[in-house]
Design an enzyme around this catalytic site. Structure first.
Site, PDB file in Angstrom:
ATOM      1  N   ILE A  29      13.974 -14.353 -11.501  1.00  0.00           N
ATOM      2  CA  ILE A  29      14.305 -13.888 -12.851  1.00  0.00           C
ATOM      3  C   ILE A  29      14.706 -12.419 -12.806  1.00  0.00           C
ATOM      4  O   ILE A  29      13.991 -11.592 -12.217  1.00  0.00           O
ATOM      5  CB  ILE A  29      13.096 -14.110 -13.788  1.00  0.00           C
ATOM      6  CG1 ILE A  29      12.864 -15.616 -13.924  1.00  0.00           C
ATOM      7  CG2 ILE A  29      13.320 -13.458 -15.154  1.00  0.00           C
ATOM      8  CD1 ILE A  29      11.578 -15.995 -14.593  1.00  0.00           C
ATOM      9  N   ALA A 152       3.960  -7.601  -1.421  1.00  0.00           N
ATOM     10  CA  ALA A 152       3.894  -7.454  -2.879  1.00  0.00           C
ATOM     11  C   ALA A 152       5.334  -7.407  -3.405  1.00  0.00           C
ATOM     12  O   ALA A 152       6.293  -7.402  -2.629  1.00  0.00           O
ATOM     13  CB  ALA A 152       3.147  -6.176  -3.234  1.00  0.00           C
ATOM     14  N   TRP A 153       5.481  -7.330  -4.738  1.00  0.00           N
ATOM     15  CA  TRP A 153       6.837  -7.440  -5.312  1.00  0.00           C
ATOM     16  C   TRP A 153       7.485  -6.094  -5.595  1.00  0.00           C
ATOM     17  O   TRP A 153       8.637  -6.047  -6.032  1.00  0.00           O
ATOM     18  CB  TRP A 153       6.816  -8.276  -6.596  1.00  0.00           C
ATOM     19  CG  TRP A 153       5.641  -8.032  -7.508  1.00  0.00           C
ATOM     20  CD1 TRP A 153       4.561  -8.841  -7.658  1.00  0.00           C
ATOM     21  CD2 TRP A 153       5.423  -6.911  -8.373  1.00  0.00           C
ATOM     22  NE1 TRP A 153       3.684  -8.304  -8.565  1.00  0.00           N
ATOM     23  CE2 TRP A 153       4.189  -7.114  -9.026  1.00  0.00           C
ATOM     24  CE3 TRP A 153       6.148  -5.756  -8.675  1.00  0.00           C
ATOM     25  CZ2 TRP A 153       3.659  -6.214  -9.943  1.00  0.00           C
ATOM     26  CZ3 TRP A 153       5.629  -4.846  -9.587  1.00  0.00           C
ATOM     27  CH2 TRP A 153       4.395  -5.084 -10.210  1.00  0.00           C
ATOM     28  N   PRO A 178       7.446 -13.146   1.467  1.00  0.00           N
ATOM     29  CA  PRO A 178       7.584 -12.193   0.370  1.00  0.00           C
ATOM     30  C   PRO A 178       6.790 -12.646  -0.845  1.00  0.00           C
ATOM     31  O   PRO A 178       6.370 -13.806  -0.921  1.00  0.00           O
ATOM     32  CB  PRO A 178       9.077 -12.207   0.050  1.00  0.00           C
ATOM     33  CG  PRO A 178       9.678 -13.343   0.781  1.00  0.00           C
ATOM     34  CD  PRO A 178       8.645 -13.954   1.689  1.00  0.00           C
ATOM     35  N   PRO A 232      -8.175  -7.764  -5.070  1.00  0.00           N
ATOM     36  CA  PRO A 232      -8.742  -9.131  -5.074  1.00  0.00           C
ATOM     37  C   PRO A 232      -8.079 -10.047  -4.039  1.00  0.00           C
ATOM     38  O   PRO A 232      -8.761 -10.814  -3.351  1.00  0.00           O
ATOM     39  CB  PRO A 232      -8.469  -9.626  -6.503  1.00  0.00           C
ATOM     40  CG  PRO A 232      -8.347  -8.383  -7.320  1.00  0.00           C
ATOM     41  CD  PRO A 232      -7.759  -7.341  -6.416  1.00  0.00           C
ATOM     42  N   CYS A 285       1.872   1.550  -5.655  1.00  0.00           N
ATOM     43  CA  CYS A 285       0.440   1.438  -5.350  1.00  0.00           C
ATOM     44  C   CYS A 285      -0.263   2.791  -5.288  1.00  0.00           C
ATOM     45  O   CYS A 285      -1.411   2.931  -5.681  1.00  0.00           O
ATOM     46  CB  CYS A 285       0.270   0.735  -4.026  1.00  0.00           C
ATOM     47  SG  CYS A 285       1.253   1.476  -2.719  1.00  0.00           S
ATOM     48  N   GLU A 382      -6.682  -0.407 -12.033  1.00  0.00           N
ATOM     49  CA  GLU A 382      -5.267  -0.238 -11.690  1.00  0.00           C
ATOM     50  C   GLU A 382      -4.422  -0.974 -12.721  1.00  0.00           C
ATOM     51  O   GLU A 382      -4.602  -2.172 -12.947  1.00  0.00           O
ATOM     52  CB  GLU A 382      -4.990  -0.815 -10.289  1.00  0.00           C
ATOM     53  CG  GLU A 382      -3.553  -0.605  -9.865  1.00  0.00           C
ATOM     54  CD  GLU A 382      -3.230  -1.233  -8.503  1.00  0.00           C
ATOM     55  OE1 GLU A 382      -3.594  -2.392  -8.288  1.00  0.00           O
ATOM     56  OE2 GLU A 382      -2.601  -0.542  -7.681  1.00  0.00           O
ATOM     57  N   GLY A 455      -7.816  -0.203   1.490  1.00  0.00           N
ATOM     58  CA  GLY A 455      -7.145  -0.729   2.664  1.00  0.00           C
ATOM     59  C   GLY A 455      -7.855  -0.546   3.978  1.00  0.00           C
ATOM     60  O   GLY A 455      -8.866   0.143   4.088  1.00  0.00           O
ATOM     61  N   GLU A 459       0.032   2.044   8.057  1.00  0.00           N
ATOM     62  CA  GLU A 459       1.423   1.721   8.337  1.00  0.00           C
ATOM     63  C   GLU A 459       2.164   3.012   8.656  1.00  0.00           C
ATOM     64  O   GLU A 459       1.683   4.112   8.383  1.00  0.00           O
ATOM     65  CB  GLU A 459       2.057   1.012   7.126  1.00  0.00           C
ATOM     66  CG  GLU A 459       1.405  -0.335   6.880  1.00  0.00           C
ATOM     67  CD  GLU A 459       2.203  -1.295   6.030  1.00  0.00           C
ATOM     68  OE1 GLU A 459       2.601  -0.904   4.916  1.00  0.00           O
ATOM     69  OE2 GLU A 459       2.410  -2.443   6.470  1.00  0.00           O
TER      70      GLU A 459
HETATM   71  P1  NAD Z   1      -0.930  -9.792  -5.242  1.00  0.00           P
HETATM   72  O1  NAD Z   1      -2.198  -9.422  -4.591  1.00  0.00           O
HETATM   73  O2  NAD Z   1      -0.964 -10.623  -6.456  1.00  0.00           O
HETATM   74  O3  NAD Z   1       0.012 -10.586  -4.201  1.00  0.00           O
HETATM   75  C1  NAD Z   1       0.383 -10.022  -2.977  1.00  0.00           C
HETATM   76  C2  NAD Z   1       0.876 -11.122  -2.055  1.00  0.00           C
HETATM   77  O4  NAD Z   1      -0.223 -11.923  -1.643  1.00  0.00           O
HETATM   78  C3  NAD Z   1       1.889 -12.090  -2.672  1.00  0.00           C
HETATM   79  O5  NAD Z   1       2.890 -12.375  -1.721  1.00  0.00           O
HETATM   80  C4  NAD Z   1       1.048 -13.314  -2.969  1.00  0.00           C
HETATM   81  O6  NAD Z   1       1.794 -14.500  -2.990  1.00  0.00           O
HETATM   82  C5  NAD Z   1       0.088 -13.296  -1.814  1.00  0.00           C
HETATM   83  N1  NAD Z   1      -1.175 -14.010  -2.019  1.00  0.00           N
HETATM   84  C6  NAD Z   1      -1.842 -14.224  -3.175  1.00  0.00           C
HETATM   85  N2  NAD Z   1      -2.992 -14.894  -2.938  1.00  0.00           N
HETATM   86  C7  NAD Z   1      -3.065 -15.104  -1.600  1.00  0.00           C
HETATM   87  C8  NAD Z   1      -4.022 -15.727  -0.752  1.00  0.00           C
HETATM   88  N3  NAD Z   1      -5.136 -16.266  -1.219  1.00  0.00           N
HETATM   89  N4  NAD Z   1      -3.766 -15.739   0.575  1.00  0.00           N
HETATM   90  C9  NAD Z   1      -2.651 -15.176   1.093  1.00  0.00           C
HETATM   91  N5  NAD Z   1      -1.706 -14.583   0.321  1.00  0.00           N
HETATM   92  C10 NAD Z   1      -1.912 -14.541  -1.013  1.00  0.00           C
HETATM   93  O7  NAD Z   1      -0.163  -8.426  -5.480  1.00  0.00           O
HETATM   94  P2  NAD Z   1       1.180  -8.162  -6.308  1.00  0.00           P
HETATM   95  O8  NAD Z   1       0.890  -8.367  -7.742  1.00  0.00           O
HETATM   96  O9  NAD Z   1       2.297  -8.908  -5.679  1.00  0.00           O
HETATM   97  O10 NAD Z   1       1.435  -6.610  -6.014  1.00  0.00           O
HETATM   98  C11 NAD Z   1       0.788  -5.602  -6.703  1.00  0.00           C
HETATM   99  C12 NAD Z   1      -0.412  -5.084  -5.947  1.00  0.00           C
HETATM  100  O11 NAD Z   1      -0.018  -4.688  -4.634  1.00  0.00           O
HETATM  101  C13 NAD Z   1      -1.023  -3.868  -6.583  1.00  0.00           C
HETATM  102  O12 NAD Z   1      -2.422  -3.945  -6.547  1.00  0.00           O
HETATM  103  C14 NAD Z   1      -0.536  -2.738  -5.701  1.00  0.00           C
HETATM  104  O13 NAD Z   1      -1.346  -1.586  -5.724  1.00  0.00           O
HETATM  105  C15 NAD Z   1      -0.516  -3.383  -4.365  1.00  0.00           C
HETATM  106  N6  NAD Z   1       0.390  -2.658  -3.451  1.00  0.00           N
HETATM  107  C16 NAD Z   1      -0.160  -1.916  -2.418  1.00  0.00           C
HETATM  108  C17 NAD Z   1       0.672  -1.194  -1.578  1.00  0.00           C
HETATM  109  C18 NAD Z   1       0.110  -0.363  -0.455  1.00  0.00           C
HETATM  110  O14 NAD Z   1       0.857  -0.012   0.458  1.00  0.00           O
HETATM  111  N7  NAD Z   1      -1.160  -0.013  -0.449  1.00  0.00           N
HETATM  112  C19 NAD Z   1       2.053  -1.221  -1.773  1.00  0.00           C
HETATM  113  C20 NAD Z   1       2.566  -1.986  -2.819  1.00  0.00           C
HETATM  114  C21 NAD Z   1       1.722  -2.704  -3.660  1.00  0.00           C
END
Ligand code: NAD
Length: 485
Positions: A29, A152-153, A178, A232, A285, A382, A455, A459
């Site tokens: 989307i 993440a997205w 992804p 989580p 993040c 957050e 974390g 990286e």
């Molecule tokens: P999310 O945790 O919902 O999902 C992240 C990824 O994990 C997705 O690809 C999802 O499909 C996958 N996933 C979900 N459940 C899973 C499971 N049980 N086992 C394996 N994979 C699973 O996060 P989001 O909403 O996509 O991204 C936002 C979050 O990411 C925010 O909390 C942000 O702070 C964090 N983030 C951190 C960094 C960093 O470098 N520290 C960078 C970018 C985003």
């Protein structure tokens, strides 16, 4: 309107696009309009098996190449990525909704930086020689095997590259999943690596939701898992990886403090607060979303912040003039709207924005709350959207424990002209990535990652090598060997 975004197929495995329409459909989307611009299918068990088999089969030969050879391929991929920066940036903007003004300078470009940096480093990876009298030990730095990357997205090209580049430099192969919200860009990273000469199976992409990620993490063919996501999800993935004693890198969420002292340059401090709260519509993040402002500078800071926010160009993210775009999805927008309502309910003073824009797509105004207190929800959780919480403070001794009073420890920043204080404050922060008179820089040369719940591992930089390789010690005896019997 037609968009040039439909990928050839959902997955990239063994050097080619692969489809299995039996997988659950995932619509792509466009956040700026809410329209469906593409569709992929979640990986079926057969696709997951194909990707892991392919990565496993390719690994030994990839690791057997010299570092110079592997590095040359990564550096070639970096060049291709830079040559195609415009098209990749347009795609990134369709995938995420982030303005082209941003994507053209931070997404494919930082992916290319990682490929170039780790490509250059690949040939320099060595073990050690440890002399023990006439005997000695030498160490070999070896690959881990098959690595799974889960993204993440918010930075789909960057995350796919930041994980892939060091993994491949060390001789590992990768299966990258992804985020289901932004499935397009990682496919281009895979295509480019293959075109640059990475053998089939070295870098694979499969689509899917959390269940596909979970299946990858628990598969015995996987040696390492690198996740970028929320805390989580990190807990679940870390636990699943632990069951198989797998290596992990966890790049998780944050609620980082940004401390602005009275003596700071107001203009620079406002720039830092804008970069740390509103870049990518706040979906970063490491954002410094708890902005502690010393009382003497508070009025000047808030006044100048409001003036600068009024200059934001909110509109079509593909227009290079646009500097503030939509949220990535309706869901994320609703989550952020919930936090804005909570901020108001709990007594924070809304001093800027707060509303959804009256236009298609998932646009929220840049939003600032003042008079926020430490216990309010918007100061503790957050939000991952364009919502800044401004908190007052009296002095350094009072603000430091407050800044550190969080389960997160991703980043932290300070603005001051007092050199000694700046370094003292940076030393006192419980965070993995700290900034003095700047915010959110993430060059590939510097380690990036979180402490506390934010974390595990790092990286970027040479520090990443330790997380994608393992040392083997080899003991060598020159003389006869004695034994007790
Ligand atoms: P999310 O945790 O919902 O999902 C992240 C990824 O994990 C997705 O690809 C999802 O499909 C996958 N996933 C979900 N459940 C899973 C499971 N049980 N086992 C394996 N994979 C699973 O996060 P989001 O909403 O996509 O991204 C936002 C979050 O990411 C925010 O909390 C942000 O702070 C964090 N983030 C951190 C960094 C960093 O470098 N520290 C960078 C970018 C985003």
């Amino acid at each position: 309107m037609t968009y040039p975004t439909q990928p050839t197929a959902s997955h990239f495995i063994g050097g080619k696009y692969v489809e299995d329409t039996a997988g659950t459909p995932i619509d792509v989307i466009y956040p700026a309009t809410g329209e469906v611009i593409g569709r992929v299918h979640s990986a079926t068990p057969a696709i997951i098996d194909q990707a892991l088999t392919s990565a496993r089969a390719a690994q030994a030969a990839w690791a057997a190449m010299t570092g110079t050879e592997r590095g040359r391929i990564l550096r070639r991929a970096a060049d291709i990525m830079r040559e195609r920066n415009h098209d990749l940036s347009v795609l990134e903007t369709f995938d995420t909704g982030k303005p082209y003004q941003e994507t053209s300078v931070v997404d494919a470009t930082s992916g290319a930086d990682a490929l170039e940096y780790f490509g250059g480093m690949a040939a320099t990876l060595t073990g050690q020689h440890i002399q023990l009298g006439e005997d000695w030990v030498y160490t070999r730095r070896e690959a881990l095997g098959v690595c799974v990357g889960i993204g993440a997205w918010n930075y789909p090209t960057q995350i796919a590259s930041w994980k892939g580049a060091p993994a491949l430099a060390c001789g590992n192969t990768m299966v990258f999943k992804p985020s289901e919200t932004t499935p397009l860009c990682a496919l281009k990273v895979a295509e480019i690596l293959f075109e640059a000469g990475a053998p089939a199976g070295v870098y694979n992409v499969v689509q899917g939701l959390g269940d596909v990620g979970a299946a990858l993490v628990s598969d015995p063919r996987v040696d390492k898992v690198s996740l970028t996501g929320s805390v989580p999800t990190g807990r679940k993935v870390y636990a699943a990886a632990a069951a198989g004693i797998k290596h992990v890198t966890m790049e998780l969420g944050g609620k980082s403090p940004l401390i602005i002292f009275d003596d700071a340059d107001v203009e620079n401090a406002v720039s830092g607060a804008i970069l740390g709260n509103f870049y990518s519509s706040g979906q970063v993040c490491s954002n410094g979303t708890r902005v502690f402002v010393q009382k003497g500078i508070k009025d000047a800071f808030l006044a100048r912040l409001a003036e600068r926010l009024a200059d934001a160009v909110i509109g079509d993210p593909q227009d290079p003039a646009t500097s503030f775009g939509p949220m990535v999805s309706a869901r994320q927008m609703e989550i952020v709207q919930g936090y804005i309502a909570k901020g108001q309910d709990e007594g924070a003073r809304l001093v800027y924005g707060g509303a959804r824009l009256d236009r298609p797509g998932f646009y929220l105004e840049p939003t600032v709350f003042a008079d926020v207190t430490d216990d309010m929800t918007i100061a503790r959780e957050e939000i991952f959207g364009p919502v800044m919480a401004v908190l007052d403070f009296e002095d350094e001794a009072e603000v430091m424990p407050r800044a550190n009073d969080t389960e997160f420890g991703l980043a932290a920043g300070v603005f001051t002209r007092d050199l000694a204080r700046a370094h003292r404050v940076a030393a006192g922060f419980e965070a993995g990535t700290c900034y003095i008179n700047t915010y959110n820089d993430a060059p590939v040369e510097a380690p990036f990652g979180g402490s506390k719940q934010s974390g595990v591992g790092r990286e970027n930089s040479s520090a990443a090598i330790a997380h994608y390789s393992q040392l083997k010690s080899v003991y060598v005896r020159m003389g006869d060997l004695e034994a007790p019997f």
